[in-house]
Design an enzyme around this catalytic site. Structure first.
Site, PDB file in Angstrom:
ATOM      1  N   HIS A  54      -6.462   8.621  -5.662  1.00  0.00           N
ATOM      2  CA  HIS A  54      -7.233   7.536  -5.049  1.00  0.00           C
ATOM      3  C   HIS A  54      -8.293   7.020  -6.018  1.00  0.00           C
ATOM      4  CE1 HIS A  54     -10.282   6.130  -1.881  1.00  0.00           C
ATOM      5  NE2 HIS A  54      -9.282   5.272  -1.860  1.00  0.00           N
ATOM      6  N   SER A  89      -6.000   4.670   0.904  1.00  0.00           N
ATOM      7  CA  SER A  89      -7.349   5.102   1.287  1.00  0.00           C
ATOM      8  C   SER A  89      -7.333   5.860   2.600  1.00  0.00           C
ATOM      9  CB  SER A  89      -8.258   3.885   1.472  1.00  0.00           C
ATOM     10  OG  SER A  89      -8.328   3.137   0.312  1.00  0.00           O
TER      11      SER A  89
HETATM   12  P1  NAI Z   1      -3.823  -6.035  -2.287  1.00  0.00           P
HETATM   13  O1  NAI Z   1      -3.468  -6.724  -1.006  1.00  0.00           O
HETATM   14  O2  NAI Z   1      -4.752  -6.692  -3.245  1.00  0.00           O
HETATM   15  O3  NAI Z   1      -2.471  -5.682  -3.094  1.00  0.00           O
HETATM   16  C1  NAI Z   1      -1.335  -5.167  -2.486  1.00  0.00           C
HETATM   17  C2  NAI Z   1      -0.135  -5.683  -3.256  1.00  0.00           C
HETATM   18  O4  NAI Z   1       1.042  -4.990  -2.838  1.00  0.00           O
HETATM   19  C3  NAI Z   1       0.149  -7.186  -3.025  1.00  0.00           C
HETATM   20  O5  NAI Z   1       0.091  -7.850  -4.278  1.00  0.00           O
HETATM   21  C4  NAI Z   1       1.547  -7.203  -2.428  1.00  0.00           C
HETATM   22  O6  NAI Z   1       2.350  -8.294  -2.875  1.00  0.00           O
HETATM   23  C5  NAI Z   1       2.111  -5.876  -2.954  1.00  0.00           C
HETATM   24  N1  NAI Z   1       3.229  -5.349  -2.165  1.00  0.00           N
HETATM   25  C6  NAI Z   1       3.366  -5.284  -0.815  1.00  0.00           C
HETATM   26  N2  NAI Z   1       4.551  -4.680  -0.504  1.00  0.00           N
HETATM   27  C7  NAI Z   1       5.154  -4.370  -1.677  1.00  0.00           C
HETATM   28  C8  NAI Z   1       6.376  -3.724  -2.013  1.00  0.00           C
HETATM   29  N3  NAI Z   1       7.206  -3.276  -1.075  1.00  0.00           N
HETATM   30  N4  NAI Z   1       6.680  -3.558  -3.333  1.00  0.00           N
HETATM   31  C9  NAI Z   1       5.836  -3.999  -4.288  1.00  0.00           C
HETATM   32  N5  NAI Z   1       4.649  -4.614  -4.030  1.00  0.00           N
HETATM   33  C10 NAI Z   1       4.321  -4.787  -2.742  1.00  0.00           C
HETATM   34  O7  NAI Z   1      -4.364  -4.590  -1.850  1.00  0.00           O
HETATM   35  P2  NAI Z   1      -5.342  -3.604  -2.657  1.00  0.00           P
HETATM   36  O8  NAI Z   1      -6.735  -3.838  -2.246  1.00  0.00           O
HETATM   37  O9  NAI Z   1      -4.947  -3.627  -4.089  1.00  0.00           O
HETATM   38  O10 NAI Z   1      -4.937  -2.195  -2.006  1.00  0.00           O
HETATM   39  C11 NAI Z   1      -3.750  -1.523  -2.386  1.00  0.00           C
HETATM   40  C12 NAI Z   1      -3.851  -0.071  -1.957  1.00  0.00           C
HETATM   41  O11 NAI Z   1      -4.998   0.528  -2.563  1.00  0.00           O
HETATM   42  C13 NAI Z   1      -4.015   0.143  -0.448  1.00  0.00           C
HETATM   43  O12 NAI Z   1      -3.322   1.312  -0.083  1.00  0.00           O
HETATM   44  C14 NAI Z   1      -5.521   0.342  -0.287  1.00  0.00           C
HETATM   45  O13 NAI Z   1      -5.855   1.112   0.851  1.00  0.00           O
HETATM   46  C15 NAI Z   1      -5.824   1.117  -1.563  1.00  0.00           C
HETATM   47  N6  NAI Z   1      -7.215   1.037  -2.019  1.00  0.00           N
HETATM   48  C16 NAI Z   1      -7.894  -0.143  -1.950  1.00  0.00           C
HETATM   49  C17 NAI Z   1      -9.225  -0.206  -2.403  1.00  0.00           C
HETATM   50  C18 NAI Z   1      -9.974  -1.496  -2.366  1.00  0.00           C
HETATM   51  O14 NAI Z   1     -11.209  -1.473  -2.558  1.00  0.00           O
HETATM   52  N7  NAI Z   1      -9.322  -2.643  -2.131  1.00  0.00           N
HETATM   53  C19 NAI Z   1      -9.911   0.984  -2.946  1.00  0.00           C
HETATM   54  C20 NAI Z   1      -9.055   2.153  -3.053  1.00  0.00           C
HETATM   55  C21 NAI Z   1      -7.771   2.169  -2.562  1.00  0.00           C
END
Ligand code: NAI
Length: 286
Positions: free
Chosen positions: A141, A120
């Site tokens: 995104h 994001s």
């Molecule tokens: P989240 O914290 O729910 O999920 C992130 C996941 O990545 C975790 O399950 C973690 O174990 C995993 N992870 C961390 N390092 C890793 C690696 N090296 N290899 C594989 N897996 C790994 O976060 P969320 O909310 O899903 O966000 C993910 C991305 O999406 C971020 O970049 C965020 O900015 C973006 N995003 C989030 C939105 C939201 O509303 N939460 C909306 C649009 C984009």
């Protein structure tokens, strides 16, 4: 399909939503998590979300069964080596994403394969710079919840090849049936760069005693037909996420409309992060 071999790195909130949408569209999807426990948690999360969609009448049992048969989970990045498209959705942490893009660059072998990020707020250009083939890196995104919100922002960098941009646009619009808008690689892209100053204005209005939280929200719901008022929306997004987004846009544009107001800072420092902690501008039963 335009692309039918997809990898998703990160099986959290967004990664599982993206994996679900790709598998339902007919793609073969491999989800890669940080370790086997988290890979298993991602499997449970995706499967229960697909089953809930069946119960809610949004998809059929047959759609669900087919999607489940197309989803695999792993903690071994090399298992993404044969993918035509890898969508990165790991934690919003620049060093973690930079290291991952360097690893994906070595792992994902087809020269036409595309590496996309769901970030994001991190510049796609910085992630592309961690690879030897920046022409195949693009931002893609999605919005939360991924199955419900149709928009995706497509973010090419100065290096991204025109053929890559067109292919990913067609994948998102034709295969995933999403609405695609294009944005330059600027903090916030289109939607968050417009939304964030609006949410921060509502926080400033509350902070100044201009109106109550309930009245600010009701004003926008009833007066502008918004489905949620700005303070409820801030609570839904998460006040820590809103703060991080405003900081990154303030850093990029140096424009006061993106500066986080003190009330937002104090609430985040107090652990009042919105719906996920049970209290933000409003209180929630958890
Ligand atoms: P989240 O914290 O729910 O999920 C992130 C996941 O990545 C975790 O399950 C973690 O174990 C995993 N992870 C961390 N390092 C890793 C690696 N090296 N290899 C594989 N897996 C790994 O976060 P969320 O909310 O899903 O966000 C993910 C991305 O999406 C971020 O970049 C965020 O900015 C973006 N995003 C989030 C939105 C939201 O509303 N939460 C909306 C649009 C984009």
């Amino acid at each position: 399909m335009i692309i039918d071999q997809v990898g998703v790195v990160g099986g959290g909130l967004m990664g599982t939503g993206i994996a679900r949408v790709c598998a339902l569209a007919g793609a073969d999807v491999v989800v890669c998590e940080a370790d086997s426990g988290r890979a298993e948690a991602a499997r449970v999360r995706t499967e229960s979300s697909l089953r809930r969609a069946v119960s809610a009448g949004k998809i059929t049992g047959a759609d669900c069964a087919e999607a489940l048969s197309r989803l695999r989970y792993t903690a071994i990045l090399e298992e993404l080596g044969d993918r035509e498209l890898v969508i990165e959705a790991v934690v919003e942490d620049e060093p973690v994403k930079v290291e991952l893009f360097a690893a994906l660059d070595k792992t994902v072998s087809a020269p036409t394969a595309v590496l996309a990020s769901n970030t994001s707020s991190i510049a796609i250009t910085k992630l592309a710079a961690a690879t030897t083939q920046p022409q195949r890196v693009v931002g893609l995104h999605f919005f939360n919840p991924v199955p419900a919100l149709r928009l995706v922002e497509l973010v090419p960098t100065l290096h991204t090849e025109a053929s890559t941009i067109d292919r990913i646009e067609r994948f998102a619009s034709e295969d995933l049936q999403k609405i695609v808008i294009r944005s330059q690689d600027r903090a916030g892209f289109v939607v968050n760069a417009l939304l964030t100053p609006y949410l921060l204005s509502a926080v400033r209005m509350l902070e100044a005693g201009f109106a109550s939280a309930a009245d600010i929200d009701q004003g926008m719901v009833e007066g502008c037909a918004h489905p949620l008022g700005p303070l409820s929306l801030a609570d839904f997004v998460g006040l820590d996420i809103l703060l991080a987004a405003s900081n990154s846009m303030y850093e990029e544009f140096k424009d006061a409309q993106f500066a986080p107001p003190p009330l937002l800072l104090r609430m985040v420092e107090s652990g009042l992060l919105g719906e996920k902690t049970g209290r933000g501008f409003f209180t929630y039963s958890r």
